[in-house]
Design a protein around this motif. Structure first.
Motif, short mmCIF file in Angstrom:
data_model
loop_
_atom_site.label_atom_id
_atom_site.label_comp_id
_atom_site.label_asym_id
_atom_site.label_seq_id
_atom_site.Cartn_x
_atom_site.Cartn_y
_atom_site.Cartn_z
N GLN A 88 -6.10 -0.43 7.81
CA GLN A 88 -6.53 -1.71 8.39
C GLN A 88 -5.33 -2.56 8.80
O GLN A 88 -5.34 -3.18 9.87
CB GLN A 88 -7.39 -2.49 7.39
CG GLN A 88 -8.76 -1.90 7.17
CD GLN A 88 -9.54 -2.64 6.10
OE1 GLN A 88 -8.97 -3.31 5.23
NE2 GLN A 88 -10.86 -2.52 6.16
N CYS A 119 0.83 -1.21 0.00
CA CYS A 119 0.00 0.00 0.00
C CYS A 119 0.87 1.26 0.00
O CYS A 119 0.54 2.24 -0.69
CB CYS A 119 -0.94 0.00 1.20
SG CYS A 119 -2.23 -1.26 1.10
N LYS A 132 -8.29 3.71 -1.63
CA LYS A 132 -8.37 2.28 -1.34
C LYS A 132 -7.08 1.79 -0.68
O LYS A 132 -7.11 1.00 0.28
CB LYS A 132 -8.64 1.51 -2.64
CG LYS A 132 -9.14 0.11 -2.43
CD LYS A 132 -9.58 -0.47 -3.77
CE LYS A 132 -10.39 -1.72 -3.59
NZ LYS A 132 -10.87 -2.26 -4.84
N ARG A 184 -6.69 0.23 3.09
CA ARG A 184 -6.10 -1.09 3.37
C ARG A 184 -4.89 -0.96 4.29
O ARG A 184 -4.67 -1.80 5.16
CB ARG A 184 -5.71 -1.76 2.06
CG ARG A 184 -6.93 -2.25 1.31
CD ARG A 184 -6.58 -3.05 0.10
NE ARG A 184 -7.81 -3.53 -0.56
CZ ARG A 184 -7.88 -3.87 -1.82
NH1 ARG A 184 -6.81 -3.80 -2.59
NH2 ARG A 184 -9.02 -4.29 -2.31
#
Length: 121
Positions: free
Chosen positions: A28, A9, A21, A25
């Motif tokens: 998270q 990422c 997005k 991610r």
């Protein structure tokens, strides 16, 4: 498992800093790795990029709460360790940190520390 996700990422975000997005991610993955400060930063970036998203704002609030709880746990753990260390040294003199009482002077914000030999704090 989550470290590679963070790396991937981050690489995607180097190419496009506004890639929501990838930010989501990575946030998270940071949360799963218990890196809550980084997760909060990514969640805030998402909320800024998508100011109309109620979910993004809710996620920021949730992560900030988790971060505050983690910091409080770490603070309590550190204070406990410091108290144990202090008691280790004071024990050589037959004393304990329980023998000392700190009272706050509301007018100045300073503390007055008094010694109570029987530990009646």
């Amino acid at each position: 498992q989550f470290e590679p996700a963070v790396e991937d990422c981050s690489a995607a975000l180097e190419l496009d800093a506004g890639y929501v997005k990838a930010l989501g991610r990575r946030a998270q993955a940071y949360e799963k790795l218990d890196k809550l400060t980084e997760a909060v930063a990514d969640a805030k970036a998402i909320a800024e990029l998508d100011a109309t998203s109620r979910a993004a704002k809710t996620n920021v609030e949730r992560l900030e709460k988790l971060e505050a709880e983690k910091l409080e746990r770490e603070k309590e753990e550190m204070l406990g360790k410091l108290k144990d260390l202090g008691n280790m040294f004071l024990g050589n003199f037959g004393m304990s940190l329980d023998n000392f009482k700190a009272t706050k002077d509301e007018s100045t914000g300073s503390y007055n520390i008094s010694y109570e030999p029987n530990g009646a704090a």
